[in-house]
Design a protein around this motif. Structure first.
Motif, PDB file in Angstrom:
ATOM      1  N   ASP A  81      -6.776  -5.607   4.933  1.00 10.53           N
ATOM      2  CA  ASP A  81      -6.810  -4.164   4.657  1.00 10.53           C
ATOM      3  C   ASP A  81      -7.399  -3.423   5.858  1.00 10.53           C
ATOM      4  N   VAL A  82      -6.532  -2.853   6.686  1.00 12.16           N
ATOM      5  CA  VAL A  82      -6.961  -2.034   7.830  1.00 12.16           C
ATOM      6  C   VAL A  82      -6.358  -0.637   7.743  1.00 12.16           C
ATOM      7  N   PHE A  83      -5.939  -0.254   6.554  1.00 13.53           N
ATOM      8  CA  PHE A  83      -5.269   1.035   6.379  1.00 13.53           C
ATOM      9  C   PHE A  83      -6.296   2.143   6.179  1.00 13.53           C
ATOM     10  N   PHE A  84      -7.079   2.387   7.233  1.00 11.55           N
ATOM     11  CA  PHE A  84      -8.101   3.429   7.220  1.00 11.55           C
ATOM     12  C   PHE A  84      -8.011   4.223   8.521  1.00 11.55           C
ATOM     13  N   THR A  85      -8.397   5.490   8.452  1.00 11.08           N
ATOM     14  CA  THR A  85      -8.568   6.304   9.651  1.00 11.08           C
ATOM     15  C   THR A  85     -10.056   6.346   9.969  1.00 11.08           C
TER      16      THR A  85
ATOM     17  N   PHE B 269     -14.824   6.629   7.405  1.00 14.21           N
ATOM     18  CA  PHE B 269     -13.608   5.883   7.093  1.00 14.21           C
ATOM     19  C   PHE B 269     -12.866   6.631   5.991  1.00 14.21           C
ATOM     20  N   VAL B 270     -11.635   6.978   6.242  1.00 17.20           N
ATOM     21  CA  VAL B 270     -10.812   7.682   5.264  1.00 17.20           C
ATOM     22  C   VAL B 270      -9.594   6.826   4.956  1.00 17.20           C
ATOM     23  N   ARG B 271      -9.371   6.569   3.676  1.00 17.84           N
ATOM     24  CA  ARG B 271      -8.238   5.737   3.266  1.00 17.84           C
ATOM     25  C   ARG B 271      -6.924   6.425   3.613  1.00 17.84           C
ATOM     26  N   ASP B 272      -6.039   5.710   4.303  1.00 17.13           N
ATOM     27  CA  ASP B 272      -4.697   6.227   4.563  1.00 17.13           C
ATOM     28  C   ASP B 272      -3.895   6.279   3.271  1.00 17.13           C
ATOM     29  N   LYS B 273      -2.944   7.166   3.210  1.00 14.26           N
ATOM     30  CA  LYS B 273      -2.063   7.235   2.053  1.00 14.26           C
ATOM     31  C   LYS B 273      -1.106   6.048   2.105  1.00 14.26           C
ATOM     32  N   LEU B 274      -1.188   5.194   1.109  1.00 10.55           N
ATOM     33  CA  LEU B 274      -0.410   3.956   1.096  1.00 10.55           C
ATOM     34  C   LEU B 274       0.869   4.124   0.290  1.00 10.55           C
ATOM     35  N   SER B 275       1.940   3.547   0.773  1.00 13.20           N
ATOM     36  CA  SER B 275       3.175   3.466  -0.012  1.00 13.20           C
ATOM     37  C   SER B 275       3.074   2.273  -0.953  1.00 13.20           C
ATOM     38  N   TRP B 276       3.956   2.222  -1.926  1.00 13.83           N
ATOM     39  CA  TRP B 276       3.927   1.108  -2.870  1.00 13.83           C
ATOM     40  C   TRP B 276       4.235  -0.219  -2.176  1.00 13.83           C
TER      41      TRP B 276
ATOM     42  N   VAL C 210      -9.780   1.784  -5.078  1.00 14.76           N
ATOM     43  CA  VAL C 210      -9.903   1.222  -3.731  1.00 14.76           C
ATOM     44  C   VAL C 210      -8.607   1.415  -2.957  1.00 14.76           C
ATOM     45  N   LEU C 211      -7.476   1.270  -3.655  1.00 11.86           N
ATOM     46  CA  LEU C 211      -6.177   1.339  -2.987  1.00 11.86           C
ATOM     47  C   LEU C 211      -5.675   2.773  -2.836  1.00 11.86           C
ATOM     48  N   PHE C 212      -5.856   3.589  -3.874  1.00 13.18           N
ATOM     49  CA  PHE C 212      -5.264   4.929  -3.878  1.00 13.18           C
ATOM     50  C   PHE C 212      -6.287   6.057  -3.840  1.00 13.18           C
ATOM     51  N   THR C 213      -7.569   5.729  -3.949  1.00 14.46           N
ATOM     52  CA  THR C 213      -8.668   6.694  -4.138  1.00 14.46           C
ATOM     53  C   THR C 213      -8.612   7.266  -5.551  1.00 14.46           C
ATOM     54  N   LYS C 214      -9.725   7.803  -5.981  1.00 16.78           N
ATOM     55  CA  LYS C 214      -9.841   8.281  -7.369  1.00 16.78           C
ATOM     56  C   LYS C 214      -9.060   9.561  -7.621  1.00 16.78           C
ATOM     57  N   TYR C 215      -8.545  10.193  -6.572  1.00 17.04           N
ATOM     58  CA  TYR C 215      -7.832  11.452  -6.746  1.00 17.04           C
ATOM     59  C   TYR C 215      -6.361  11.235  -7.095  1.00 17.04           C
ATOM     60  N   VAL C 216      -5.879  10.017  -6.978  1.00 22.89           N
ATOM     61  CA  VAL C 216      -4.487   9.713  -7.329  1.00 22.89           C
ATOM     62  C   VAL C 216      -4.467   9.200  -8.762  1.00 22.89           C
ATOM     63  N   LYS C 217      -3.760   9.894  -9.645  1.00 20.68           N
ATOM     64  CA  LYS C 217      -3.712   9.516 -11.052  1.00 20.68           C
ATOM     65  C   LYS C 217      -2.559   8.554 -11.307  1.00 20.68           C
ATOM     66  N   LYS C 218      -2.767   7.686 -12.291  1.00 26.01           N
ATOM     67  CA  LYS C 218      -1.710   6.743 -12.666  1.00 26.01           C
ATOM     68  C   LYS C 218      -0.666   7.447 -13.515  1.00 26.01           C
ATOM     69  N   LYS C 219       0.572   7.162 -13.216  1.00 28.15           N
ATOM     70  CA  LYS C 219       1.649   7.625 -14.078  1.00 28.15           C
ATOM     71  C   LYS C 219       1.929   6.563 -15.141  1.00 28.15           C
TER      72      LYS C 219
ATOM     73  N   ILE D 208       2.315 -13.269   8.247  1.00 27.73           N
ATOM     74  CA  ILE D 208       2.349 -11.951   8.888  1.00 27.73           C
ATOM     75  C   ILE D 208       1.432 -11.001   8.129  1.00 27.73           C
ATOM     76  N   SER D 209       0.577 -10.277   8.843  1.00 30.18           N
ATOM     77  CA  SER D 209      -0.410  -9.412   8.205  1.00 30.18           C
ATOM     78  C   SER D 209       0.258  -8.191   7.570  1.00 30.18           C
ATOM     79  N   PRO D 210      -0.389  -7.580   6.567  1.00 31.16           N
ATOM     80  CA  PRO D 210       0.177  -6.374   5.931  1.00 31.16           C
ATOM     81  C   PRO D 210       0.414  -5.233   6.919  1.00 31.16           C
ATOM     82  N   TYR D 211      -0.480  -5.075   7.903  1.00 26.32           N
ATOM     83  CA  TYR D 211      -0.306  -3.995   8.876  1.00 26.32           C
ATOM     84  C   TYR D 211       0.961  -4.216   9.703  1.00 26.32           C
ATOM     85  N   LEU D 212       1.207  -5.464  10.104  1.00 30.30           N
ATOM     86  CA  LEU D 212       2.393  -5.762  10.902  1.00 30.30           C
ATOM     87  C   LEU D 212       3.662  -5.605  10.066  1.00 30.30           C
ATOM     88  N   ILE D 213       3.611  -5.977   8.796  1.00 28.68           N
ATOM     89  CA  ILE D 213       4.763  -5.777   7.912  1.00 28.68           C
ATOM     90  C   ILE D 213       5.073  -4.290   7.777  1.00 28.68           C
TER      91      ILE D 213
END
Length: 491
Positions: free
Chosen positions: A4-8, A22-29, A69-78, A117-122
């Motif tokens: 997990d290196v998807f941070f700014t 550290f700010v979590r990047d917006k992750l795609s599914w 952790v993955l989406f931050t608390k501001y993203v609600k589940k559908k 292969i790491s998630p960042y490289l994928i």
């Protein structure tokens, strides 16, 4: 999580507040699912079934547990977010994911096609592939998506060993061998057919034995019980009718045991053997002598998270049993004016460990019914609570996670007689509820059990009456009712 290196990141000098940010990047599914599978593969391989994970009960459950952790608390589940998980895996199956249908003959099991292969490289490969696809479309070039993907893969992956796809032989070296050692490359249908033909040819030529193909050292490291090892080898030897080879291997095994008695990490759910030798090997000298609670962190095989050695330490509760012991000590030493009571030990609320299981099983067989074995609770220790007074187990509670997509189930809550009415069961139930945010909790309780009032206090409501629920478990001479209430704690 691993990979997990998807941070700014903003360093201290560049930050306006003079602090690292550290700010979590917006992750795609796609990024989320690849990250979760990569983490499970590296941190919790024991949960896999021949290297594959169930999309709903393992992948989606892990995402739900770590949503913030993955989406931050501001993203609600559908409501349909689990369907998005399944759709994403299926859509990208020809690029990044591999189905277990051809290996374990079951649907809904998936793994990474390129596990090294790491998630960042994928993520980088996918972005480059989409950009190349748009470029080819603008230039009106007739190039298939697979060809574009292979080109991008070769350009971004510098080491050839990282491009090695998932193969069945890698899984068989991790688990106890159940099949022939002929590795089947599940990525190539032509190789599958070729290996099947080779296997048939070898069977027609009356292959002597499977034993030479087994890596004995790796096999011994994964085996906790010497009985299970001898049974497996005996079965193979009987089939191959090679008694001399069996004797050589057993001799090698005994010599190996004398040289090396170190087993797997006792916090890992593999080490569930209840034999005295296995229990003693899995503890250090201080634990053997003092029997104290371990101070190091516990790695959960269910979530891959590290659990603290203590849930709570209570030094104020004074159960009836401790009061009686104190009165006995004061009465015996009443003629000694200088006598004072020794300091009492605390009540330690901890997560279940392998050394707790024999005593817990003994209590269950004594106070509930014979035949109970709670070894499987070591697979999800974060949903447990064991109460210790020094080395004595005075209570325990266990919750079975995800009996359905929205429900957990409390299987056992118990406190020793003499230690009741001191708030022990109350805190254990509170702890189990806190470990299950967003989930309904179910339990069965006998109609004559006074614990029913404790459940009512927490908000459990009777959903239905189940007649003769304990008929097969409670003995006839026990006065407790065999009918049960099914209670639900709604979220």
């Amino acid at each position: 999580m691993n990979g997990d290196v998807f941070f700014t990141y903003t360093c201290q000098e560049c930050s306006e507040s003079s602090t690292e940010i550290f700010v979590r990047d917006k992750l795609s599914w796609l990024q989320v699912i690849v990250l979760v599978l990569y983490h499970l593969n590296t941190k919790s391989p024991g949960l896999a079934k021949k290297g594959f994970f169930h999309w709903k009960f393992q992948i989606a459950a892990f995402i739900e547990k770590n949503w913030e952790v993955l989406f931050t608390k501001y993203v609600k589940k559908k409501k349909s977010w689990t369907g998005t998980v399944a759709g994403t895996i299926s859509h990208f199956s020809k690029y990044f994911f591999l189905s277990g249908t051809s290996v374990i003959k079951q649907q809904a099991w998936w793994t990474l096609k390129y596990p090294k292969i790491s998630p960042y490289l994928i993520s980088k490969i996918y972005n480059s592939m989409m950009a190349q696809k748009v470029k080819c479309k603008a230039d009106k070039q007739d190039v298939s998506d697979i060809e574009i993907f292979n080109q991008i893969l070769e350009q971004n992956v510098s080491k050839p060993e990282m491009m090695q796809p998932f193969i069945l032989t890698e899984v068989e070296t991790q688990d106890v061998p159940e099949m022939s050692s002929d590795g089947v490359d599940i990525l190539s249908p032509s190789q599958i057919e070729r290996n099947i033909k080779e296997k048939e040819n070898k069977e027609t030529n009356k292959r002597k034995s499977l034993l030479p193909t087994i890596d004995n050292k790796k096999f011994l490291k994964l085996t906790n019980s010497s009985d299970g090892l001898s049974d497996d080898f005996t079965r193979c030897a009987v089939e191959s009718q090679d008694k001399k080879q069996l004797e050589d291997i057993m001799k090698h095994k005994i010599e190996d045991d004398k040289k090396q008695i170190k087993l797997l990490n006792p916090f890992c759910h593999y080490d569930t053997s209840l034999s005295d030798i296995a229990r003693m090997r899995s503890t250090n000298l201080k634990i053997k002598l003092l029997g104290t609670v371990r101070k190091e962190m516990i790695l959960s095989p269910y979530s891959g998270m590290y659990l603290k050695p203590y849930i709570r330490r209570d030094v104020e509760s004074f159960p009836t049993w401790l009061q009686m012991m104190a009165e006995i000590q004061l009465t015996v030493n009443k003629n000694d004016p200088s006598y004072s009571l020794p300091p009492r030990g605390p009540l330690d609320f901890v997560y279940v460990l392998p050394e707790h299981i024999p005593a817990i099983n003994c209590l269950c067989n004594q106070f509930f019914w014979p035949g109970i074995d709670l070894t499987e609770t070591l697979q999800y220790p974060e949903f447990s609570c064991v109460v210790l007074y020094r080395r004595l187990i005075v209570g325990f509670a266990f919750l079975v996670p995800n009996i359905s997509h929205t429900e957990h189930y409390i299987s056992f809550i118990f406190t020793r007689p003499g230690w009741r009415n001191a708030g022990i069961a109350t805190f254990m139930l509170y702890h189990l509820i806190q470990t299950s945010p967003g989930k309904d909790i179910l339990l069965h309780v006998s109609m004559s059990n006074p614990a029913f009032f404790l459940y009512q206090k927490f908000g459990f409501k009777v959903e239905k009456n189940v007649l003769d629920f304990y008929d097969k478990y409670i003995r006839d001479d026990v006065k407790e009712s065999k009918h049960a209430f099914l209670c639900r704690f709604e979220r």
